[in-house]
Structure formats: structure tokens, C-alpha cells
Design an enzyme around this catalytic site. Sequence first.
Site, PDB file in Angstrom:
ATOM      1  N   LYS A   1       0.831  -1.193   0.000  1.00  0.00           N
ATOM      2  CA  LYS A   1       0.000   0.000   0.000  1.00  0.00           C
ATOM      3  C   LYS A   1       0.874   1.254   0.000  1.00  0.00           C
ATOM      4  CE  LYS A   1      -2.688  -2.763   3.130  1.00  0.00           C
ATOM      5  NZ  LYS A   1      -3.163  -2.945   4.502  1.00  0.00           N
ATOM      6  N   ARG A   2       1.891   1.198   0.823  1.00  0.00           N
ATOM      7  CA  ARG A   2       2.760   2.363   0.958  1.00  0.00           C
ATOM      8  C   ARG A   2       3.416   2.757  -0.350  1.00  0.00           C
ATOM      9  NH1 ARG A   2       6.590   3.565   5.977  1.00  0.00           N
ATOM     10  NH2 ARG A   2       6.951   5.353   4.650  1.00  0.00           N
TER      11      ARG A   2
END
Length: 495
Positions: free
Chosen positions: A247-248
Site C-alpha cells: 500500500k505504501r
Amino acid sequence: MTETRLRFPPSPTGYLHIGGARTALYNWLYAKKTGGKLILRIEDTDAERSTQESIQGILDGMKWLGIDWDEGPYFQTEFESEHEAMANKLLAEGKAYKCFCTKEELDIKREAAQKNKTTYGYDGTCRDLDASVVAEKEAAGLPFVIRFKVPAIDGEIGYDDKVLGRIKAQYSEIEDFVIVRSTGKPLYLLCNVVDDIRDRITHIIRGSDHMTNTIRQVLLYNALDAPVPVFAHMPLTLDTKKAKISKRKHGEIVAVQFYQEKGFIPWALSNFLVLLGWSPGNDTEFFSKEELIDTFSLERINKTNSIFNYQKGNAKFFTDPKAISFNEHYLRTMPIEEIAAMVKPFLEAEGLWDSSYDGDKKEWYTSTIDLIRDRFQMLSDFGDRGRAYFSDEFTVEQKPLKKNVLKHEGLKEWLPMLADRYEALEEFNLESAEQTARDLATELEIKPGVIINGMRTVVTGQLAGPSMFDILMAIGRERVVTRLRGVAKLYEIAV
RNA sequence: GUCCCCAUCGUCUAGUCAGGUCCAGGACACUGGGUUUUCAUCCCAGCAACGCCGGUUCGAAUCCGACUGGGGACGCCA
């Protein structure tokens, strides 16, 4: 034969991402296939990073994908006392010990080891501390963590992975890992095992990034006298640079919600995701849910990591081209009623929905969706490129405007002429509409294509579309006539 | 660095366990053609891979060994 029990244990530190969705899917598939149960357990012990919003996002994502669970959601934090009790049990049985080494001390040792280019594993400073010393340190109020005492045996421990085969490690290479923080909160490795034992989990399907955890968890199962479940480590999904998708790093492109908003058909995404790391062994690529449940097997999960072929900044493909092609396939082949229902929220979002589409204009609505679906790739296209079918307010794209309209100055008169004839037509149907247009072209001594393509752009705003006369029927005489008469203002805006 | 895992077209993969039917099949993407007075759908064709070296064997994508390459794990995160 005992019931198979699987689980999906996301940590609520962000939205559901496609890697997690794929894991959930595999577990769900196997549970369904074996007539077992899927348990949803939210692993929220990391209080600092867990959010309510993430929990909702995960639940919504799973529902959208159609992954249903039989038990839960359970919340790991609700079982904290149980985790602590198990840690104390291990302590009491001498299978774990209190360690008073501080984080700082360990950091220094770790750094020193790195300088000498050797590996650092916990050196066992507190492993065999005398009971009196422990009592003394405790009395002095020194903080401690609880470490698992890895048996000091020669030889190896292992487990049989359904995907990877036999995985083993030397006892001597496993350090005494921490199972309880100095705050008294048990850690993942322990909680996870305790929960899986309580939930009577029989099969654990998870990413191969957990492989080394599994060895340590097998140790825990043994120490807790619990049967070791079947493990299946699935390959990871990497980006085109072969880094784990996260996600990051990748943002919305890996979020399930993003695909929902973009107009993906949930099953198309699932079908695509399943094939990233699993195959049926033949050339079949499209499955119904029932077929997939029937065909799915742990043994056919691949060992090789797969690449999610998303190219940043690719104008033509906003995500993996194969994922898009799966969506197109389902968009074209699913029963039109199902597609029509899925399009509804997208029209609503654009303010294009009319309640009569569910009532007396349902037939019109369905056939219109059917008429235009071949050219679209996402459900959102209906409210975007398909706008002209549902509203009089639509934009005329620049490219077709130039190519089909502005290029022919005469259309300014010809199209209104056609509008007059359409209005006067006794019956406005496929044949009469086409005949009228062709007759006009003949009279004016121009190619019918000029009239037809000009009309297409004026009526739909688009360069391309279905057969022109089908479009006319879908949009209706009245609207067509108005739009044709309005051709002149297109010349004005353009200048 | 240490330990573990993996290795077929650009991408997803079939074939590997039980060596010959594989000068490697399918799909996506790409290229060309057909259909379409548009564009797409659809249909046809093409392009494109067994990482390298050695061994075993009559025969290796498949078995064995090194090498190389890639990934993962090495947290008082999950």
C-alpha cells in the site's frame, strides 16, 4: 473426517489490497471446495496502526468481491487475556523465559555484529538466569520481555508445505524469539498461533513471506501440545521491478476499492487475481464461481512469484492489461440484466439515473446498455463515454468534432435538413432512418459516410460507436432531431 | 551478510513429480489481415521463452551438480 477450517486474518492498517484479497480468495475457495468454514479474524493488536476505517474498508472490500465468511469477524484484541495466559503457561513450563536485556543493549550487539559481518541472533544472555536473579531483577522493577526457549537440540525441525514441499531449519539457527513485549502485550507470532488453535484452524494459506514465521510457529504448536495445521504458502505478487506490492509504495493501484470505483466487475477481478499464482492445469481461464470452487486445489498453486503488470503512467492501460481484458470479457458476456444492474450505481453517481429504468423503461435501459457495452471496458464508461444515451448534457470530444464535423462546412445545413425529414417521417424506424439519410446524401451528391459520421458525433459526442441507426433508435426521434438542429453551435464553440 | 525459497515468451501460465507424443501449448499485450461506410466486438495469421555450464541417458524444458539471476525472512510490526 474433521471439518476444514480456514481463516483470513488481515491487520487493519489500511484498505484491503489485491494481495490480501488474493489470499482471502484462496482461503475462501478452499473452504468452499472442502465444505469447510472460513473465519475472518481482524488482527488489531498493533494499536498504533489499526484504525476503524481500515476495518470497514476490509469488510466492504470482501463483500464487494463476494468473499463471504462463516464466522467472525473476531477481533484479536478481545482475546488478549488468553494470549497472556498461554505465554504464562509456557513460562511456567520452562518453555519460555523472561529476558531483561534492553532494546538499547540489543541494538548495540546487533550493530557490532554487523560491523564484524556476522549475523546477530539473540545470544541467550537471560536464557538460563537463576530464579533468584530473575526475582531480584523483577523486584527492582526492571522491564522484561518473554522469549520462547528454542529447544537446544541438534537436528532440524520442519513442516510439509502443500505448495513448497518439505521446509526445514536447524534448531541451532533459530534464535529465542520474543513472544511478549515489555509492556506485557503478546506478539503476533504467539497470538496468531493461540487464535488458530482456539479457532481450530486446520489449513493455513498465506503468503510465502511467512515461511520463516511458520518454522517458529511450529515450535509454538509443539510447545502448546497442539496439532500443527496444514500450511500452504502461496507465491507473492510483485511489481514490475520485482518488489513486493504494498500500500505504501504503490498506493491506490493495489487497493481493491480502487477497482470498485473504476468500474471493475467484482468477479472479473477475482478471476484475474486467482490466476496470479494458480492455474487449473489446462487452458481454461474464465470460470464461474462454482466452476472455480470445483477446480481449485492447493496442489496447483505455483511456487514462482508473479508480477502484477502495472506500468505507471501507461496511458492505454491504467492497470494490468490482462486484468482489463478479463473485465472486458465479462462486460461482454455476462447476462445483460446483471450488467445493467451493475451499471446503475455508476449512472447514479453521474446523476444520470432515472427511476423509470427500473420500471416502464427497463426494457429500453437494458437494450441500450446491451447496445453500447461492446465498446466499453469498465462499468464507469457508461456514465462517461455513454453519457449521451442518458442525458442531453454531454461533451463533444475534440477529435471527432474536427474530423467528422468541422471538416465539412456543409453539415451546418445538411444535418438540420435531415432533422426536418426525420421529424416528418411517418414512422421512425431502422429502415426509414437509414433510407432517409442515404437519400439525402444522394441528393446532395456527397458520400453517405459524411452524413453518418457527422451525425454520430453530433448525436453522441463520440468518434465511434454502434451502428448509427441503432443509436438513433436508442436515443429516440425527438432527441435526435434536437441534437441535429443544434449542429451550428458546435462550429461556434470550436472557434 | 546469514538462513530459506524460486527460475518456460514482455506479462499470466501449460508441460517438470512418473524423461521421448514439446524444433515447447494457451491467454494478455503487440503486429498484420478479414468483417464493419465509423470504432469496437468477433474471426484468422504472425511475433515471442525452456537463465548459464557441466553430468546422467539412446534421448533432458523435465533428473543431478555447480554457477548466475530473482525473491523472501532476519523487529519488543502483523
